[in-house]
Design an enzyme around this catalytic site. Structure first.
Site, PDB file in Angstrom:
ATOM      1  N   HIS A 296       0.846  -1.198   0.000  1.00 29.46           N
ATOM      2  CA  HIS A 296       0.000   0.000   0.000  1.00 29.46           C
ATOM      3  C   HIS A 296       0.877   1.241   0.000  1.00 29.46           C
ATOM      4  O   HIS A 296       2.100   1.159   0.101  1.00 29.46           O
ATOM      5  CB  HIS A 296      -0.980   0.007   1.183  1.00 29.46           C
ATOM      6  CG  HIS A 296      -0.344   0.223   2.517  1.00 29.46           C
ATOM      7  ND1 HIS A 296      -0.996   0.833   3.568  1.00 29.46           N
ATOM      8  CD2 HIS A 296       0.876  -0.073   3.003  1.00 29.46           C
ATOM      9  CE1 HIS A 296      -0.218   0.887   4.629  1.00 29.46           C
ATOM     10  NE2 HIS A 296       0.924   0.335   4.306  1.00 29.46           N
TER      11      HIS A 296
ATOM     12  N   CYS B 231       5.879   6.100   4.678  1.00 29.71           N
ATOM     13  CA  CYS B 231       4.736   5.314   4.193  1.00 29.71           C
ATOM     14  C   CYS B 231       3.998   5.973   3.026  1.00 29.71           C
ATOM     15  O   CYS B 231       3.036   5.421   2.505  1.00 29.71           O
ATOM     16  CB  CYS B 231       3.767   5.002   5.329  1.00 29.71           C
ATOM     17  SG  CYS B 231       4.478   3.864   6.524  1.00 29.71           S
TER      18      CYS B 231
ATOM     19  N   HIS C  83       4.943   0.346  -0.396  1.00 23.35           N
ATOM     20  CA  HIS C  83       5.674  -0.621   0.419  1.00 23.35           C
ATOM     21  C   HIS C  83       4.709  -1.718   0.843  1.00 23.35           C
ATOM     22  O   HIS C  83       3.508  -1.616   0.601  1.00 23.35           O
ATOM     23  CB  HIS C  83       6.300   0.063   1.643  1.00 23.35           C
ATOM     24  CG  HIS C  83       5.289   0.622   2.590  1.00 23.35           C
ATOM     25  ND1 HIS C  83       4.542   1.764   2.311  1.00 23.35           N
ATOM     26  CD2 HIS C  83       4.860   0.183   3.794  1.00 23.35           C
ATOM     27  CE1 HIS C  83       3.726   1.995   3.319  1.00 23.35           C
ATOM     28  NE2 HIS C  83       3.881   1.054   4.236  1.00 23.35           N
TER      29      HIS C  83
ATOM     30  N   HIS D  69       3.582  -5.104   3.752  1.00 21.30           N
ATOM     31  CA  HIS D  69       3.618  -5.661   5.099  1.00 21.30           C
ATOM     32  C   HIS D  69       3.227  -7.131   5.058  1.00 21.30           C
ATOM     33  O   HIS D  69       2.456  -7.554   4.199  1.00 21.30           O
ATOM     34  CB  HIS D  69       2.621  -4.934   6.012  1.00 21.30           C
ATOM     35  CG  HIS D  69       2.935  -3.492   6.212  1.00 21.30           C
ATOM     36  ND1 HIS D  69       3.950  -3.050   7.017  1.00 21.30           N
ATOM     37  CD2 HIS D  69       2.364  -2.381   5.693  1.00 21.30           C
ATOM     38  CE1 HIS D  69       3.992  -1.729   7.007  1.00 21.30           C
ATOM     39  NE2 HIS D  69       3.032  -1.293   6.196  1.00 21.30           N
TER      40      HIS D  69
ATOM     41  N   HIS E 121      -1.072 -10.437  -1.596  1.00 19.68           N
ATOM     42  CA  HIS E 121      -0.242 -10.043  -2.739  1.00 19.68           C
ATOM     43  C   HIS E 121      -0.930  -9.025  -3.644  1.00 19.68           C
ATOM     44  O   HIS E 121      -0.740  -9.026  -4.862  1.00 19.68           O
ATOM     45  CB  HIS E 121       0.236 -11.272  -3.522  1.00 19.68           C
ATOM     46  CG  HIS E 121       1.315 -11.997  -2.789  1.00 19.68           C
ATOM     47  ND1 HIS E 121       1.040 -12.879  -1.779  1.00 19.68           N
ATOM     48  CD2 HIS E 121       2.658 -11.941  -2.900  1.00 19.68           C
ATOM     49  CE1 HIS E 121       2.169 -13.358  -1.301  1.00 19.68           C
ATOM     50  NE2 HIS E 121       3.180 -12.792  -1.955  1.00 19.68           N
TER      51      HIS E 121
ATOM     52  N   GLU F  43       0.508  -5.067  11.636  1.00 20.77           N
ATOM     53  CA  GLU F  43       1.203  -4.592  10.440  1.00 20.77           C
ATOM     54  C   GLU F  43       2.692  -4.923  10.499  1.00 20.77           C
ATOM     55  O   GLU F  43       3.302  -5.260   9.489  1.00 20.77           O
ATOM     56  CB  GLU F  43       0.977  -3.081  10.344  1.00 20.77           C
ATOM     57  CG  GLU F  43       1.660  -2.394   9.210  1.00 20.77           C
ATOM     58  CD  GLU F  43       1.278  -0.935   9.135  1.00 20.77           C
ATOM     59  OE1 GLU F  43       0.152  -0.635   8.715  1.00 20.77           O
ATOM     60  OE2 GLU F  43       2.124  -0.092   9.497  1.00 20.77           O
TER      61      GLU F  43
END
Length: 149
Positions: A16, A25, A29, A31, A75, A136
């Site tokens: 996201h 952020c 990137h 998680h 994904h 996260e």
């Protein structure tokens, strides 16, 4: 009969970006999310029911969460559709990437609210969503509790 809470945990990988954010952020990137889903109800008391003694079969809960959350978000890259990220989303989709456009900033806080609604809508009438925990990172998570809403 006592009211019992049961929890099932799930993992999935999602990317996201937070448009307009003032830190790292803002970049795309990902998680390794861990989602804990807790439901509450009374165990089945009918001895003739194959699920006697269960609040809900863990496999039934797994099916709901996989279909609504894990299989959708795993994904994928999530963007707020109301930002300029829409252009990046279009480009990625043209290149056959799995992109999800949501109507919120894709923070853990907003994602856990979205997930709660999706899961609540699929639970049997006698089962209530008690809480969600969306982790996260190893040290950061958002929690949703029905009692707070």
């Amino acid at each position: 009969m006592s009211t019992i809470r049961i929890t099932k945990q799930f993992t999935f990988e999602t990317g996201h970006a937070l448009y307009g954010y003032d830190g790292k952020c803002k970049n795309v990137h990902g998680h390794s999310y861990k989602l804990s889903v807790t439901v509450i109800g009374k165990p089945i008391t009918d001895k003739n029911n194959v699920k006697y003694g269960m609040v809900i079969d863990f496999s039934d809960l797994k099916k709901i969460v996989k279909e609504e959350i894990v299989d959708v978000f795993d994904h994928a890259t999530v963007f707020n559709k109301n930002t300029p990220h829409i252009e990046l989303a279009k480009e990625l989709k043209q290149r056959d990437h799995h992109v999800i456009l949501v109507n919120y900033q894709p923070t853990s806080e907003n994602m856990v609210i979205d997930f709660a609604e999706k899961i609540k809508n699929r639970l049997p009438a006698n089962i209530t969503l008690f809480s969600l925990r969306l982790q996260e990172t190893e040290s950061s998570f958002a929690e949703w509790f029905a009692s707070d809403n």
